[in-house]
Design an enzyme around this catalytic site. Structure first.
Site, PDB file in Angstrom:
ATOM      1  N   ASP A  12       0.801  -1.278   0.063  1.00 31.79           N
ATOM      2  CA  ASP A  12      -0.121  -0.086  -0.034  1.00 31.79           C
ATOM      3  C   ASP A  12       0.841   1.209   0.017  1.00 31.79           C
ATOM      4  O   ASP A  12       0.504   2.255   0.500  1.00 31.79           O
ATOM      5  CB  ASP A  12      -1.042   0.063   1.236  1.00 31.79           C
ATOM      6  CG  ASP A  12      -1.815  -1.321   1.419  1.00 31.79           C
ATOM      7  OD1 ASP A  12      -2.291  -1.726   0.454  1.00 31.79           O
ATOM      8  OD2 ASP A  12      -1.450  -1.728   2.558  1.00 31.79           O
ATOM      9  N   HIS A  40      -3.112  -2.778  -7.097  1.00 36.89           N
ATOM     10  CA  HIS A  40      -2.410  -1.383  -7.457  1.00 36.89           C
ATOM     11  C   HIS A  40      -3.516  -0.473  -8.027  1.00 36.89           C
ATOM     12  O   HIS A  40      -4.298  -0.665  -9.111  1.00 36.89           O
ATOM     13  CB  HIS A  40      -1.260  -1.444  -8.407  1.00 36.89           C
ATOM     14  CG  HIS A  40      -0.205  -2.240  -7.894  1.00 36.89           C
ATOM     15  ND1 HIS A  40       0.971  -2.707  -8.667  1.00 36.89           N
ATOM     16  CD2 HIS A  40       0.178  -2.213  -6.633  1.00 36.89           C
ATOM     17  CE1 HIS A  40       1.984  -3.160  -7.648  1.00 36.89           C
ATOM     18  NE2 HIS A  40       1.453  -3.095  -6.482  1.00 36.89           N
TER      19      HIS A  40
END
Length: 425
Positions: A12, A40
């Protein structure tokens, strides 16, 4: 020239945007590990996308995207992801799939779900995407390799053998319906038809590409602290998240990886369970979470609220070290503009002793953060393109972090868009 893009922490970190940006200058982009269990997020002229299996280079006409042999390949998911891009106006990307990649099966997802339920409160915070059962099978040598789809006799024998083993566990441990080998064979043959147009010896393809001087990008999933060897075991993923594994997961020589761009977030965040020393809670956490990322700190795959905390220099320095970082991309800096002062975790206190070294998990669980507070810059920094134009306190924050993590920050991301980037080189 081969460059790897990897995360320094729990995942993240904003790798999608940085990969998308660097993919523009690349010829080939490779996913080398993991599966559809993490995403993503990319924002570009086509819209906002959460990619899971596809590399972040799929939006460019000039690139070839490769699913490497180290990936947990969910074939229907891959096909669906390609179709969903095309439906939204993205030209169909050029995709190659390694003939040595292994196939994530629906029963892997079932086993993942059953095991998490069985463990109840002691679970590993799985996304229930079948990743741990998939890699368990791969290393127990009962996985299905893409190349095996094209040998029907082998497929039949193996399907019966695998079902025999799985059904003992389904019956006696989970008390769930048994697998039918004929159904498994039928499924595998349908996968063969789906994936056949993309399959090739990607290692041989890359060997030639390297000889021709092509620009190659290795795209990692998650980050250093989720690596099964060097991360916060057992709250880790099941494949190596390190740049070094890119050589194995793509099938290239390790000495070809010249640059390792490690993505580091300006504060900390994590999805799922596990030790997280600089974590914050309550209203303070809610405010950071809701301001964070684009649309807040929620997982690209699961939608789960991410746990958030202040920047952890101990974890990040360690994460950069084991990645072999040559440069750092520093992301979501714009989010911190609301704070009067910004705490940074510069050490861990464990049993009364302060350390700057990142410990093993049992010690990590006892660690308390040692915080330093830096003055905030109290303004919006989006739209700034030159490093010198950033507020002084903002530059001081970047330079403080750079010194702490012992790796050069060459890129600063100050917004979600493709162009929200400041080059410091």
């Amino acid at each position: 020239m081969v460059r790897a893009i990897v995360g320094a922490n729990w995942g993240d970190e904003g790798k999608g945007k940085i990969t998308d940006m660097l993919a523009k200058e690349s010829d080939i982009i490779i996913r080398f590990q993991g599966g559809s269990n993490a995403g993503h997020t990319i924002i570009n002229d086509y819209g906002k996308f959460a990619l899971h299996l596809l590399p972040s280079g799929v939006f460019y006409q000039h690139t070839t995207s490769i699913i490497g042999n180290g990936v947990a390949l969910n074939i229907p998911y891959l096909v669906q992801e390609i179709e969903s891009l095309v439906e939204r106006g993205v030209p169909k990307p050029r995709i190659l799939v390694s003939d040595r990649a292994q196939i994530l099966m629906p029963y892997h997802v079932l086993f993942d779900t059953y095991e998490e339920a069985r463990l109840a409160g002691k679970s590993f915070g799985s996304t229930k995407s079948g990743i741990a059962p998939f890699y368990s099978d791969k290393y127990a040598k009962i996985g299905f390799q893409v190349s095996e789809l094209f040998d029907q006799e082998l497929l039949r024998e193996k399907a019966y053998r695998v079902c025999e083993l799985k059904n003992v566990i389904l019956e006696h441990l989970y008390h769930k319906p048994l697998l039918d080998p004929e159904e498994i064979i039928k499924e595998l043959l349908s996968y063969r038809d789906m994936v056949e147009p993309y399959v090739c010896d990607t290692s041989a393809y890359l060997h030639e590409a390297i000889k021709e001087g092509k620009k190659i990008l290795l795209e990692g999933q998650l980050g250093s602290l989720k690596d099964p060897d060097h991360g916060i075991y057992p709250m880790v993923t099941s494949s190596s998240t390190l740049a070094a594994y890119g050589a194995i997961g793509a099938g290239i020589p390790p000495y070809e990886i010249k640059d390792i761009t490690t993505v580091v977030k300006a504060y900390s965040s994590a999805v799922g369970a596990g030790a997280f020393v600089s974590e914050i809670f309550g209203d303070e956490a809610d405010e950071l979470r809701n301001r964070g990322g684009d649309g807040g700190e929620y997982g690209a795959t699961t939608g789960r609220p991410r746990r958030v905390g202040w920047f952890d220099a101990v974890a990040t320095r360690y994460g950069c070290r084991i990645q072999g970082t040559t440069e750092v991309a520093f992301t979501v800096l714009d989010v911190l503009g609301y704070l009067d002062e910004i705490p940074v975790c510069v050490g861990y206190e464990i049993d009364g002793q302060v350390t700057r070294e990142f410990p093993t998990t049992a010690k990590l669980e006892k660690a308390k953060p040692v915080l330093t507070r830096l003055p905030g810059w109290k303004c919006d920094i989006r739209g700034i393109r030159k490093y010198g134009d950033l507020p002084e306190n903002c530059r001081k924050y970047i330079e403080f972090v750079e010194k702490e993590i012992e790796a050069p920050i060459s890129m600063v991301s100050n917004g979600p868009g493709r162009d929200d980037i400041i080059m410091r080189k």
